[in-house]
Each structure stands twice: as C-alpha cells, then as structure tokens.
Design a protein around this motif. Structure first.
Motif, short mmCIF file in Angstrom:
data_model
loop_
_atom_site.label_atom_id
_atom_site.label_comp_id
_atom_site.label_asym_id
_atom_site.label_seq_id
_atom_site.Cartn_x
_atom_site.Cartn_y
_atom_site.Cartn_z
N VAL A 8 21.45 30.08 12.71
CA VAL A 8 21.65 31.11 13.71
C VAL A 8 22.25 30.47 14.96
O VAL A 8 21.68 29.52 15.50
CB VAL A 8 20.33 31.83 14.09
CG1 VAL A 8 20.59 32.90 15.14
CG2 VAL A 8 19.67 32.43 12.87
N VAL A 9 23.39 30.99 15.40
CA VAL A 9 23.97 30.61 16.69
C VAL A 9 23.76 31.77 17.65
O VAL A 9 24.16 32.90 17.36
CB VAL A 9 25.46 30.28 16.57
CG1 VAL A 9 26.10 30.19 17.95
CG2 VAL A 9 25.66 28.96 15.83
N LEU A 24 12.93 32.89 17.07
CA LEU A 24 13.54 32.59 15.77
C LEU A 24 13.28 31.14 15.34
O LEU A 24 13.22 30.85 14.14
CB LEU A 24 15.04 32.86 15.82
CG LEU A 24 15.45 34.33 15.94
CD1 LEU A 24 16.97 34.46 16.00
CD2 LEU A 24 14.91 35.16 14.77
N SER A 25 13.12 30.25 16.28
CA SER A 25 12.90 28.84 15.93
C SER A 25 11.45 28.54 15.58
O SER A 25 11.11 27.39 15.29
CB SER A 25 13.36 27.93 17.07
OG SER A 25 12.62 28.16 18.25
N VAL A 32 18.37 26.72 14.70
CA VAL A 32 18.80 27.63 15.76
C VAL A 32 19.56 26.83 16.81
O VAL A 32 19.05 25.83 17.33
CB VAL A 32 17.60 28.35 16.41
CG1 VAL A 32 18.06 29.24 17.56
CG2 VAL A 32 16.84 29.17 15.37
N LEU A 33 20.75 27.29 17.14
CA LEU A 33 21.58 26.66 18.17
C LEU A 33 21.86 27.68 19.26
O LEU A 33 22.42 28.75 19.00
CB LEU A 33 22.91 26.18 17.57
CG LEU A 33 23.96 25.62 18.54
CD1 LEU A 33 23.43 24.42 19.31
CD2 LEU A 33 25.24 25.26 17.78
N LEU A 34 21.43 27.36 20.46
CA LEU A 34 21.65 28.23 21.62
C LEU A 34 22.77 27.64 22.47
O LEU A 34 22.70 26.48 22.90
CB LEU A 34 20.37 28.35 22.44
CG LEU A 34 20.45 29.13 23.75
CD1 LEU A 34 20.82 30.58 23.49
CD2 LEU A 34 19.14 29.04 24.53
N LEU A 35 23.79 28.45 22.72
CA LEU A 35 24.94 28.02 23.51
C LEU A 35 24.97 28.78 24.82
O LEU A 35 24.81 30.01 24.84
CB LEU A 35 26.25 28.29 22.74
CG LEU A 35 26.35 27.68 21.34
CD1 LEU A 35 27.63 28.16 20.66
CD2 LEU A 35 26.32 26.16 21.40
#
Length: 490
Positions: A8-9, A24-25, A32-35
């Motif tokens: 998930v980005v 979600l993590s 999970v990658l948060l930008l």
C-alpha cells in the motif's frame, strides 16, 4: 522497509493519511509506504513548537508547514488560502476544532456504511474524551479531546456564551453528543495547550514498525495505470524522478490535492484534460467538480478597554450553532495576534454558513498544469445563500448588542448590504466533495462507498474530498473517523 515497492502506498500524511498508515501497518505482513511532500518528522521532539501551540495559527506568509493558492470566493473576491504541508496536514496548523458531523450530515452520504450509527464506533475509536464518558465517547483513542472550562474562558468567550443563553439559544455542553444545536464549548484536539494532530497521535508512536516507511520531501507526480488498474506512483525526490510499484494506491492529499493528482494522472473530465495537454486515461466527470465549503463573514469590532490578547488561549473556545444553518465564532484574538506577519486588523466575530447551496470547482491552470490550481468557490451566487448571509449577520449584530458583549466590544462600520458582506467574506477552509462519494460516476461520483475510485482497481481516495457535502460542523473529527472506517473497508 526494504526495497522501493509496497503493498500500500499512501499519498499524503495529513489528517487522514497518518491514520491510515498507522492502522494499515498493524498487519506485519502488509508493507505500507507513506509519501509526503513536506517534512517527515522522526519524533515529537522534532516538531517545531509553533505547530504545537494551540494559541497561534502557523499559517502566515512563508510558513514552511503550509502551501497556498488563490481562492476565488466570488468573481470579485480573491483571497489566499493556506493548507497544511507535511505530516499532520492542515490538522497541524488549524485551531484545534474537533466537532463531529451530525446524524443528518451523515445521512446525506446515502450509504448504510456511513450512517451515524455505523460511524459512531469509529468516532469513539479515534479519541480519548477528557471531559465526557459513556458509550458515545472514546476513552482510549489516540486523539485527546478537551474543552476549556468556564473559569479559563477569555472575556469575549464568556460574554458571548452568556449573551447567547440570554437570547434564548439552548445550552449545548457537549457538541459531540447532540443532534441539536446551541451554545457551548468547542471540543479541541488538544492536551495542556498542545495541538495534537494525527501524525503526533497516530503515526509517530508506531513509526519504528519494520513494515512502515515514511518518506518526507517526496512529491508524487502522478498515479501510474496499467489499463484499468493502478500499479504505482511516479515521484520526485531530491531532484530525481523514480517509479514506486504498489499493490494499492490511496490518495490522502486533501480536498484540493487529491483531485489535482487524479487530473494530472489522466483521471478526470476528458475534454478538460485534453485542453491542458494531458491525455485522458480514465474519464470521471466529477473530479474537482461540485465541492462545498463554509463561507465565513468577518464582523469586525474593537475592544472598549484596550487589548485582550491572552497568549496560549485557544483560538475558539465556544461557538453557537443555529440548527445546521449557522455557526457563530467569537475568536479570542485578532488574526494579527494569531498569525505571524499579518497586517493590523481588528478582532472579529465569524459568521459561517454551514449548509450553503453554492458549489465550486477545481481545475488545472492551462498555462501550467503542474502548478497551482484554479479554485472557484462561487460563494453567494445564489439568492438563498445571500439571504442566509444577511440573516446570519443580523444574528451576529444582535448578539454584539447584548449587554454582556456591548460592555466589551463595539462593532465597526457594519452594514447589512450584500456589497459589505462580499467585502468581508472569507472561507472556513473546510473544502469537501471534490472527489465525492456515490454509486454513479455518470452523476459525478468519483469513489464508491468503500472509497475506491470508480472503474479502477487498486486506487482509492480517503480524505475530505470524498465527503459528498461539507458537514454542518467543521470536518476535522469527521475526516479522522473517515480514515478509521476506511482502514477496515479497504
């Protein structure tokens, strides 16, 4: 998290993105990658003190925690509009107002998944209410909710509260537990004068998870599609453009940022995309269209006995809600004192229209589609809204004439004409509905009731842009609830 791909980005670490990333993590097998384009703080100690001080609004010119655009409120009225930039988003720079949408507001979403009864557990899950207990309040959630008690009220707050009661408006001691309206204390997402945004509450406590990565200073240029599926994002970081594959992409860039990113990715009104040189890849006519916000009229006055600024006092301690039509806001200081670098201006009583009929649009600038958007609010175009504005102004002036307030404040050069109202018009910065939720994309809906973009797999939007109509209360608490619920639905 090893590698440059993710299950998930999440694009944007604001009021919704921080919640989603944290929730979600919790599954250790989900990467999970948060930008975020702004700062990615590593600890609470790294947050600048001005972002924590509930007694100021860090939205002045040059503030690095904000970005701004020109808001075309009317054909004649244009004002700069500031939005949060960095972790916590606009919740890191606002006044701390944390009031839930009403039962009627959520009924307008027209979905069994989003009725008030369905949403209530998620409102509760998000909060620890420090003042009220019971089944309609949370006692173990990340966001502390506090109301300033009467003995800590600014003189204007106290006088306004008493004047509203004497005028016959009902007391509303808990604005998060009532379908009615009235005068009462404002629930604040704060503790001991500290503004607690969602990054501080949700994200920083879990950022050491091995399956969660937060990348700041990363601008997402577009969502990448393979046919009818989102497969990742293209980003720019430190001058380098790269591609990040993803199983699911969730846009949490806010009421302006999310429709902009969709349009820049070729998702939106096809003819308009072609007109700015973007190849349309997936037509959705509602992207950027039909948003609503709360117009606000500033009623200026002067203090009769000199300055009353009390540093550290919340911007708004009490407010009056008149049905779902008006919210009257007795600010505790002039914006000269609240916003660094502001010009001299008098204190004011805000009159917000909470159920306006006007609808606006967000479009790309044909001369620079990657630059600042064109945001047209179309406030007061309709006679129904102009009539509401005049009535709201009458309410404000009647209250300012009450003995409690008349002893402290004198209105300045106020008249009841439409021209005067337009000249004193602002926006509450509660923009909602620019990627609105609904079952039918042909009728302008952009996402379904589970926040999934119509017609595309692997792409969702979770922020105030999906709220079909701006709630009749400020949307921050509702945005956090939205993200809590969406974390399960996705």
């Amino acid at each position: 998290m090893a590698g440059s791909s993710a299950d998930v980005v999440i694009v944007g670490g604001g009021s919704c993105g921080a919640v989603l990333a944290a929730r979600l993590s919790t599954d250790p097998d989900r990467r999970v990658l948060l930008l975020d384009a702004g700062d990615g703080y590593v600890a609470a100690e790294g947050i600048p003190p001005r972002l924590l001080d509930l007694g100021v609004l860090p939205v002045g010119e040059g503030e690095p925690a904000t970005w701004r655009y020109d808001g075309h409120l009317t054909d004649a009225r244009r004002v700069p509009v500031m939005r949060g930039f960095g972790l916590g988003g606009s919740g890191a720079v606002n006044g701390g107002y944390f009031v839930r949408a009403t039962r009627a507001d959520l009924a307008a979403w027209d979905s069994d998944l989003w009725t008030y009864d369905a949403a209530l557990p998620y409102f509760c899950r998000s909060e620890t209410d420090l003042d009220h207990r019971g089944p309609r309040h949370g006692d173990s959630g990340p966001i502390p909710v506090h109301r300033d008690p009467p003995d800590r009220r600014h003189p204007i707050s106290a006088a306004f509260h008493d004047a509203a009661l004497d005028a016959g408006f009902p007391a509303e001691p808990d604005k998060n537990d009532s379908a009615a309206a009235g005068i009462g204390p404002v629930p604040l997402n704060a503790r001991d004068g500290v503004r607690v945004n969602t990054a501080l509450a949700y994200l920083l406590p879990v950022r050491s998870r091995h399956n969660l990565e937060i990348r700041g200073h990363t601008r997402v240029l577009r969502v990448l599609l393979d046919g009818d599926r989102a497969v990742g994002v293209q980003v720019e970081r430190a001058g380098t453009v790269e591609t990040i594959p993803a199983g699911t992409v969730v846009l949490c860039s806010g009421g302006v940022g999310s429709p902009l990113l969709l349009m820049r990715s070729g998702i939106g009104p096809a003819d308009e995309l072609r007109g700015v040189g973007i190849a349309p890849l997936h037509e959705l006519s509602g992207v950027g269209r039909g948003f609503s916000d709360h117009p606000e009229i500033a009623v200026p006055y002067r203090y009769r006995d000199g300055a009353m600024h009390r540093p550290g006092t919340p911007v708004l301690q009490v407010c009056l809600n008149v049905g779902d039509e008006y919210e009257l806001r007795p600010y505790t200081a002039s914006f000269t004192d609240l916003v660094a670098g502001s010009p001299a201006m008098p204190p004011q009583l805000g009159v917000a229209l909470m159920n306006p009929a006007s609808r606006g649009e967000i479009t790309l600038d044909p001369a620079d589609p990657q630059g600042l958007p064109r945001v047209r609010y179309r406030y007061l175009e309709l006679e129904t809204d102009r009539r509401s504005a005049r009535h709201g102004l009458d309410l404000a002036l009647d209250l300012l004439a009450a003995p409690q307030l008349r002893a402290l404040a004198q209105p300045l050069d106020v008249d009841r004409t439409d021209d005067w109202i337009s000249a004193h018009l602002g926006t509450s910065q509660h923009l909602s509905g620019s990627c609105r939720m609904g079952p039918d994309p042909d009728a302008g809906a952009v996402v379904d009731e589970r926040c999934r973009v119509h017609g595309l797999e692997g792409l969702a939007v979770v922020d105030t842009s999906v709220i079909p109509r701006v709630p009749s209360r400020g949307p921050h608490a509702t945005a956090v609830m939205l993200a809590e619920r969406a974390a399960e639905l996705l």
